[in-house]
Design an enzyme around this catalytic site. Structure first.
Site, PDB file in Angstrom:
ATOM      1  CG  HIS A  61      -0.428  -0.106   2.410  1.00 30.62           C
ATOM      2  ND1 HIS A  61       0.380  -1.042   3.061  1.00 30.62           N
ATOM      3  CD2 HIS A  61      -0.211   0.755   3.467  1.00 30.62           C
ATOM      4  CE1 HIS A  61       0.899  -0.546   4.136  1.00 30.62           C
ATOM      5  NE2 HIS A  61       0.545   0.357   4.505  1.00 30.62           N
ATOM      6  CG  HIS A  63      -0.100   3.955   4.609  1.00 34.67           C
ATOM      7  ND1 HIS A  63      -0.875   3.217   5.695  1.00 34.67           N
ATOM      8  CD2 HIS A  63      -1.070   4.728   4.218  1.00 34.67           C
ATOM      9  CE1 HIS A  63      -2.201   3.732   5.624  1.00 34.67           C
ATOM     10  NE2 HIS A  63      -2.266   4.458   4.700  1.00 34.67           N
ATOM     11  CG  ASP A  65       4.529   2.690   7.727  1.00 34.22           C
ATOM     12  OD1 ASP A  65       3.790   3.272   6.811  1.00 34.22           O
ATOM     13  OD2 ASP A  65       4.327   1.652   8.455  1.00 34.22           O
ATOM     14  CG  HIS A  66       4.240  -0.395   4.371  1.00 33.15           C
ATOM     15  ND1 HIS A  66       4.177  -1.796   4.656  1.00 33.15           N
ATOM     16  CD2 HIS A  66       3.908   0.236   5.590  1.00 33.15           C
ATOM     17  CE1 HIS A  66       3.829  -2.137   5.968  1.00 33.15           C
ATOM     18  NE2 HIS A  66       3.403  -1.029   6.423  1.00 33.15           N
ATOM     19  CG  HIS A 142      -4.206  -0.538   5.715  1.00 32.26           C
ATOM     20  ND1 HIS A 142      -4.407  -0.546   7.130  1.00 32.26           N
ATOM     21  CD2 HIS A 142      -3.103   0.111   5.673  1.00 32.26           C
ATOM     22  CE1 HIS A 142      -3.412  -0.056   7.804  1.00 32.26           C
ATOM     23  NE2 HIS A 142      -2.703   0.434   6.835  1.00 32.26           N
ATOM     24  CG  ASP A 213       0.449  -1.972   7.556  1.00 33.19           C
ATOM     25  OD1 ASP A 213       0.952  -3.067   7.450  1.00 33.19           O
ATOM     26  OD2 ASP A 213       0.470  -1.010   7.810  1.00 33.19           O
ATOM     27  CG  HIS A 271       3.055  -3.419  10.671  1.00 31.60           C
ATOM     28  ND1 HIS A 271       2.284  -2.724  11.548  1.00 31.60           N
ATOM     29  CD2 HIS A 271       3.497  -2.911  10.081  1.00 31.60           C
ATOM     30  CE1 HIS A 271       2.210  -1.392  10.933  1.00 31.60           C
ATOM     31  NE2 HIS A 271       3.075  -1.537   9.772  1.00 31.60           N
TER      32      HIS A 271
END
Length: 329
Positions: A61, A63, A65-66, A142, A213, A271
């Site tokens: 996805h 975001h 942090d990924h 998510h 996530d 995670h």
């Protein structure tokens, strides 16, 4: 067999012991990266797997942090590593965000030194076909649009029954390979032998499911079913289930229930939030699903069909104990 090398296992922000999300999947000569949090390229070096052939990247996805580690990684790939091309799959929001990072920040509107190909992930379609395995995606719920998990699965095969072949007078040689490939052959004596005469029942290959996530598990049962390894987030404990629902994540308890209900062989929890100690997460999961494990950065596992994963020694640094300590971080 697949190998999983956990490069980053923290939730949202790094901790002293955990980096941001990234996972390398090794399948024979093919290498893949699932997500690429900040600091991933250093973790690749620490793991010992190196950059060679690690040019296929699947994003769960959009975001940060990924995906934020892609800036530095692609710069390194493009300028210093001997890669002919780079392939990146993801939902449209993830692709657009990465393209902005790559073309407006890293290469500043110039052409990258090597071609970078972007593909919009489509659920339930084969995204990559290897010699004896495939990669496909499935949608997850998510925060935001077009969030995906990925399934790495070996092709089913039928074992060659040498005793039956010998009884039929089949000589050793290429004819046996033709039968394995599903072709009939004619023996020197003139007998026609069909594949079904010398092949056993179909055996499924190893299956690895990586969720990224997610906010719920009831809509991914089919994807997770009968997985030999399920890699799934466990950002919260059940005591904080209300918070988990509000922010679009799940608990270790929910992950364990999914594994139990879907016939999963082994559960990898990742995670991990800094608010909990490691033993609290594993204790909650193992109450429901005993074959659960909280992964740590640089853990390296081999995944087989119908047997527990084998933990491999690190290629860099100290060996890792096979059992979790009572205490965690």
């Amino acid at each position: 067999m697949f190998e999983l090398v956990f490069l980053g296992t923290s939730a949202s922000a790094p901790s002293i012991h955990r980096g941001l999300p990234a996972l390398a999947v090794l399948a024979g000569e093919q290498r893949f990266l699932v997500d690429c949090g900040e600091g991933t390229q250093r973790q690749i070096l620490r793991s010992g797997i190196g950059f060679k052939r690690l040019n296929r990247i699947f994003l769960t996805h959009a975001h940060l942090d990924h995906i934020l580690g892609l800036g530095g990684l692609l710069s390194t790939f493009g300028r210093w590593e001997a890669l002919d091309e780079i392939h990146i799959w993801g939902g449209l929001p993830a692709i657009e965000r990465v393209q902005g990072l790559v073309y407006q920040v890293v290469f500043r509107r110039q052409s990258p030194p090597v071609p970078i190909y972007f593909y919009r992930t489509q659920a339930d379609k084969t995204l990559f076909r290897g010699r004896n395995f495939s990669v496909r995606a499935f949608p997850v719920s998510h925060r935001g649009r077009e969030c995906y998990g990925y399934i790495f699965e070996e092709d089913a095969r039928r074992p060659f029954l040498a005793d039956k072949a010998d009884a039929l007078g089949l000589p050793h040689g290429p004819e046996r390979g033709q039968l394995v490939a599903g072709q009939s052959i004619v023996t020197p004596a003139g007998r026609v032998i069909q594949p079904d005469e010398v092949l056993g029942d179909e055996i499924k290959g190893a299956k690895v499911v990586i969720t990224g996530d997610l906010a719920r598990t009831d809509d991914i049962h089919e994807a997770a079913r009968d997985a030999d390894a399920l890699v799934i987030e466990s950002t919260y404990l059940d005591v904080d289930a209300d918070i988990a629902r509000e922010v679009g994540h799940i608990t270790a308890q929910q992950a364990a229930e999914l594994a139990r209900d879907c016939g999963v062989k082994f559960l990898f929890l990742t995670h991990i939030s800094r608010r909990y100690r490691e033993f609290e997460v594993i204790r909650e999961a193992r109450k429901t699903f005993p074959d659960s494990y909280v992964v740590r950065d640089l853990d390296h596992f081999a995944i087989f069909r119908d047997k527990l994963p084998q933990k491999l020694k690190r290629q860099f640094g100290d060996d890792v104990k096979s059992e979790l300590p009572e205490g965690g971080e």
